[in-house]
Motif scaffolding. Structure first.
Motif, PDB file in Angstrom:
ATOM      1  N   ALA A  30       0.861  -1.189   0.472  1.00  0.00           N
ATOM      2  CA  ALA A  30      -0.086  -0.422   0.100  1.00  0.00           C
ATOM      3  C   ALA A  30       0.603   1.251   0.339  1.00  0.00           C
ATOM      4  O   ALA A  30       1.724   1.578   0.728  1.00  0.00           O
ATOM      5  N   SER A  31       0.196   2.182  -1.310  1.00  0.00           N
ATOM      6  CA  SER A  31       0.448   3.341  -0.916  1.00  0.00           C
ATOM      7  C   SER A  31      -0.587   4.615   0.199  1.00  0.00           C
ATOM      8  O   SER A  31      -1.238   5.001  -0.828  1.00  0.00           O
ATOM      9  N   LEU A  32       0.411   4.769   0.898  1.00  0.00           N
ATOM     10  CA  LEU A  32      -0.922   5.497   1.668  1.00  0.00           C
ATOM     11  C   LEU A  32      -0.069   7.381   1.812  1.00  0.00           C
ATOM     12  O   LEU A  32       0.479   7.810   1.884  1.00  0.00           O
ATOM     13  N   ALA A  33      -1.813   8.209   1.258  1.00  0.00           N
ATOM     14  CA  ALA A  33      -1.534   9.006   0.777  1.00  0.00           C
ATOM     15  C   ALA A  33      -1.301  10.326   2.607  1.00  0.00           C
ATOM     16  O   ALA A  33      -2.266   9.504   3.587  1.00  0.00           O
ATOM     17  N   PRO A  34      -0.543  11.115   2.270  1.00  0.00           N
ATOM     18  CA  PRO A  34      -0.510  12.023   3.276  1.00  0.00           C
ATOM     19  C   PRO A  34      -1.437  12.461   3.719  1.00  0.00           C
ATOM     20  O   PRO A  34      -1.746  12.894   5.520  1.00  0.00           O
ATOM     21  N   SER A  35      -2.401  12.691   3.264  1.00  0.00           N
ATOM     22  CA  SER A  35      -4.028  13.587   3.727  1.00  0.00           C
ATOM     23  C   SER A  35      -4.532  12.225   4.857  1.00  0.00           C
ATOM     24  O   SER A  35      -5.282  12.175   5.385  1.00  0.00           O
ATOM     25  N   PHE A  36      -4.113  11.270   4.806  1.00  0.00           N
ATOM     26  CA  PHE A  36      -4.721  10.151   6.016  1.00  0.00           C
ATOM     27  C   PHE A  36      -4.745  11.489   7.210  1.00  0.00           C
ATOM     28  O   PHE A  36      -5.991  10.909   8.486  1.00  0.00           O
ATOM     29  N   ILE A  37      -3.540  11.789   7.518  1.00  0.00           N
ATOM     30  CA  ILE A  37      -4.082  11.730   8.552  1.00  0.00           C
ATOM     31  C   ILE A  37      -4.890  13.094   8.953  1.00  0.00           C
ATOM     32  O   ILE A  37      -5.041  13.139  10.262  1.00  0.00           O
ATOM     33  N   ALA A  38      -5.289  13.916   8.086  1.00  0.00           N
ATOM     34  CA  ALA A  38      -7.096  14.109   8.259  1.00  0.00           C
ATOM     35  C   ALA A  38      -7.744  13.343   8.573  1.00  0.00           C
ATOM     36  O   ALA A  38      -8.602  14.264   8.610  1.00  0.00           O
ATOM     37  N   LYS A  39      -7.920  12.590   7.458  1.00  0.00           N
ATOM     38  CA  LYS A  39      -9.166  11.695   6.944  1.00  0.00           C
ATOM     39  C   LYS A  39      -8.812  11.132   8.275  1.00  0.00           C
ATOM     40  O   LYS A  39     -10.098  10.464   9.249  1.00  0.00           O
ATOM     41  N   VAL A  92      -9.309  24.576   8.488  1.00  0.00           N
ATOM     42  CA  VAL A  92      -8.486  24.639   9.327  1.00  0.00           C
ATOM     43  C   VAL A  92      -7.793  23.687  10.420  1.00  0.00           C
ATOM     44  O   VAL A  92      -6.698  23.634  10.094  1.00  0.00           O
ATOM     45  N   ARG A  93      -8.721  22.856  10.591  1.00  0.00           N
ATOM     46  CA  ARG A  93      -8.330  21.613  11.259  1.00  0.00           C
ATOM     47  C   ARG A  93      -7.775  20.742  10.800  1.00  0.00           C
ATOM     48  O   ARG A  93      -6.452  19.900  10.634  1.00  0.00           O
ATOM     49  N   ASN A  94      -8.250  20.411   8.977  1.00  0.00           N
ATOM     50  CA  ASN A  94      -6.585  19.300   8.043  1.00  0.00           C
ATOM     51  C   ASN A  94      -5.417  20.694   8.291  1.00  0.00           C
ATOM     52  O   ASN A  94      -4.465  18.936   8.168  1.00  0.00           O
ATOM     53  N   ARG A  95      -5.539  21.634   8.048  1.00  0.00           N
ATOM     54  CA  ARG A  95      -4.171  21.920   8.071  1.00  0.00           C
ATOM     55  C   ARG A  95      -3.038  22.092   9.519  1.00  0.00           C
ATOM     56  O   ARG A  95      -1.861  21.135   9.175  1.00  0.00           O
ATOM     57  N   VAL A  96      -4.006  22.481  10.324  1.00  0.00           N
ATOM     58  CA  VAL A  96      -3.055  21.807  11.755  1.00  0.00           C
ATOM     59  C   VAL A  96      -2.589  20.256  11.357  1.00  0.00           C
ATOM     60  O   VAL A  96      -1.527  20.284  12.140  1.00  0.00           O
ATOM     61  N   GLN A  97      -4.346  19.668  11.315  1.00  0.00           N
ATOM     62  CA  GLN A  97      -3.473  17.975  11.121  1.00  0.00           C
ATOM     63  C   GLN A  97      -2.230  17.995  10.758  1.00  0.00           C
ATOM     64  O   GLN A  97      -1.045  16.886  10.853  1.00  0.00           O
TER      65      GLN A  97
END
Length: 555
Positions: A75-84, A300-305
């Motif tokens: 699996a190649s895990l996209a960095p946006s996972f931390i926001a999801k 905003v929360r996504n950016r912080v995460q």
């Protein structure tokens, strides 16, 4: 191959998907919206905004599960996972994916690290005075389909997903590489450039799979250095991952389809030069992707995460050679015929727009202007019936025509029995000279109102004869209560003439019976007198005359 599909029975003709589609790649016919795949840029906007949830994304989970029976699947895990998945980290997700059957997991941000360096090198080479990032496949499709003359400005480098897949296959050539991220368009990108990424799963598919397998992420320690390329999924994240130090070059981040289109138009008009454009179709970039769920609205929360998950330094990565990172980007022709002005005017006339002031440009049909709608009709993408103001005006005109010319009287009153409307027939019956005089009238001024109150209380249709004695009117009456509009509707059919005729017939019949009675009684007396002289009985004659008298009364 369809990546987005429609549940036909769920579409409710609201045109919301058309209104929000940035390239109007939706065909509306036979009461249903249909995605036009050859024009679609797979931004997922229609999927997000559909109030009926009528759009669905193609699922590839079963295919990946089958591979796991015979192959190593990584699996190649996209960095946006931390926001999801905000309460997780790298090791947490690695552990969860391992439980699902993945042989190895690593971050797509490793490929982003390589691409950031590629963009810096491209700018330093001076090959292009304008460079547009090619990380977002929807943005790539936008240029390929609608701005093909700007393809010369595209960076023409693999996306971080593709770059990372190449890196993983160099490490494990026989493995199947599955990208997991927030994007629908990545499914198409994987198939447009085969033999790099084998399959794409969205975060939504991953969540469903984890629920099916009862896998819940467990927080684990994460000792890995926070890489700078983890910034890629937020606006400006690509530029912040680059050196971005080329003299005389302006670096700008554009997110959201509308802003991307405006930037491309500025570019074709010559307003932008010597610049690097980070372009993402989704507002909030990848962290605002279509399958981020509710998290997509928390920019905003996504950016912080994401920022808390990234670091100031790049990871040390052995990148593939540069020529292996180049990708071709060709014009994808969209067949869109353009009619002449006369044809546009003809179509507009069909929806009652014969003068410029008739063109309201209200957008209720999904198109920004009436002319855009006419163009869509010409191209077979829209129906004439989609013009709400025209349909409303047409319905009102038809209704008014019927109401005005019907021989029946029609009265509409509110729940307080204040009269709201009387058609001309009713106004004539009740001697209302002018329409504005209705505003001060109540139903109890015309007649008793018991049945009108009953209709409101029971919701039943009340039918029967009704006499308006003060006006010399007798009518067959139907009373209907419309709960939605909170109105009592009264429909009256004048039977005053018929009632007068019936009364006259009854009076004539009564007079006839009275005369007949007199004749029969007289004949009885005569018969009795004759019988008395002859000494005979009159019983049979009396019975016969009595039966005749009864029969006449019955008739």
């Amino acid at each position: 191959m369809s990546y987005l599909s429609l549940h036909v029975s769920d579409c409710r003709n609201c045109y919301k998907c058309i209104r929000h589609c940035p390239v109007k790649s939706i065909n509306f016919s036979d009461g249903q919206a249909n995605i036009m795949e050859d024009e679609c840029i797979l931004c997922g906007t229609c999927y997000i905004i559909c109030p009926q949830h009528a759009k669905t994304i193609r699922k590839d989970t079963d295919r990946v599960r089958e591979w796991m029976k015979t192959h190593r699947v990584v699996a190649s895990l996209a960095p946006s996972f931390i926001a999801k998945f905000p309460y997780t980290n790298r090791n947490t997700m690695y552990e969860a994916l391992a439980k699902l059957g993945f042989s190895d997991v690593s971050e797509t941000a490793e490929g982003a690290t390589v691409i950031a360096a590629e963009y810096d090198a491209l700018l330093a080479s001076g090959e292009q005075d304008v460079v547009i990032s090619t990380c977002c496949h929807s943005a790539n499709l936008l240029v390929q389909k609608y701005f093909p003359h700007l393809l010369k400005y595209m960076a023409k480098r693999l996306s971080p997903m593709q770059t990372h897949a190449k890196m993983m296959k160099e490490k494990d050539p026989d493995a199947k590489v599955v990208f997991i991220g927030p994007c629908i368009a990545k499914k198409e990108e994987a198939e447009q450039y085969p033999d790099i990424v084998d399959a794409v799963l969205t975060f939504e598919e991953l969540e469903e799979w984890m629920e099916e397998e009862d896998v819940s992420p467990v927080i684990l320690p994460d000792e890995r250095l926070k890489g700078r390329a983890r910034l890629f999924p937020i606006p400006g994240g690509i530029i912040r991952s680059m050196k971005a130090d080329q003299p005389g070059v302006s670096y700008m981040a554009i997110d959201g389809a509308e802003q991307c289109i405006k930037a491309l138009r500025d570019l074709e008009n010559g307003a932008l030069k010597n610049c690097f454009i980070e372009m993402s179709i989704c507002e909030g970039s990848c962290a605002g992707g279509p399958v981020m769920g509710e998290q997509r609205y928390s920019q905003v929360r996504n950016r912080v995460q994401v920022e808390s998950f990234s670091g100031p330094e790049h990871w040390k990565i052995d990148s593939p050679v540069s020529n292996a990172l180049y990708k071709t980007m060709n014009w994808i022709k969209v067949d869109q015929q353009t009619p002449d002005e006369e044809e546009i005017k003809r179509i507009l006339a069909h929806i009652g727009k014969t003068k410029p002031e008739d063109e309201l440009n209200c957008g209720s049909c999904g198109y920004n202007t009436c002319r855009s709608k006419a163009l869509a009709v010409y191209r077979g993408k829209a129906d004439l019936s989609m013009c709400m103001p025209f349909l409303k005006e047409k319905a009102e005109s038809f209704s008014n025509l019927v109401t005005k010319n019907t021989p029946n009287g029609i009265i509409v009153a509110d729940e307080q029995l204040n009269i709201q409307m009387m058609n001309p027939t009713a106004r004539h019956w009740f001697s209302v000279a002018k329409e504005e005089d209705i505003r001060t009238m109540r139903l109890n001024q015309l007649t008793e109102v018991d049945e009108y109150i009953e209709a409101m209380l029971t919701g039943r249709v009340i039918s029967g004869r009704k006499s308006f004695d003060s006006y010399g009117i007798t009518a067959e009456q139907n009373v209907v209560y419309d709960e939605n509009f909170r109105a009592v509707i009264i429909i009256l059919r004048d039977i005053t003439g018929a009632e007068s005729e019936r009364s006259a017939r009854e009076q004539l019949t009564q007079q006839t019976l009275e005369i007949t009675d007199q004749v029969i009684n007289k004949q009885m007396r005569i018969v009795q007198e004759i019988a008395s002289l002859l000494g005979e009985t009159t019983a049979e004659t009396k019975i016969a005359l009595s039966q005749l008298q009864e029969r006449l009364r019955d008739e």
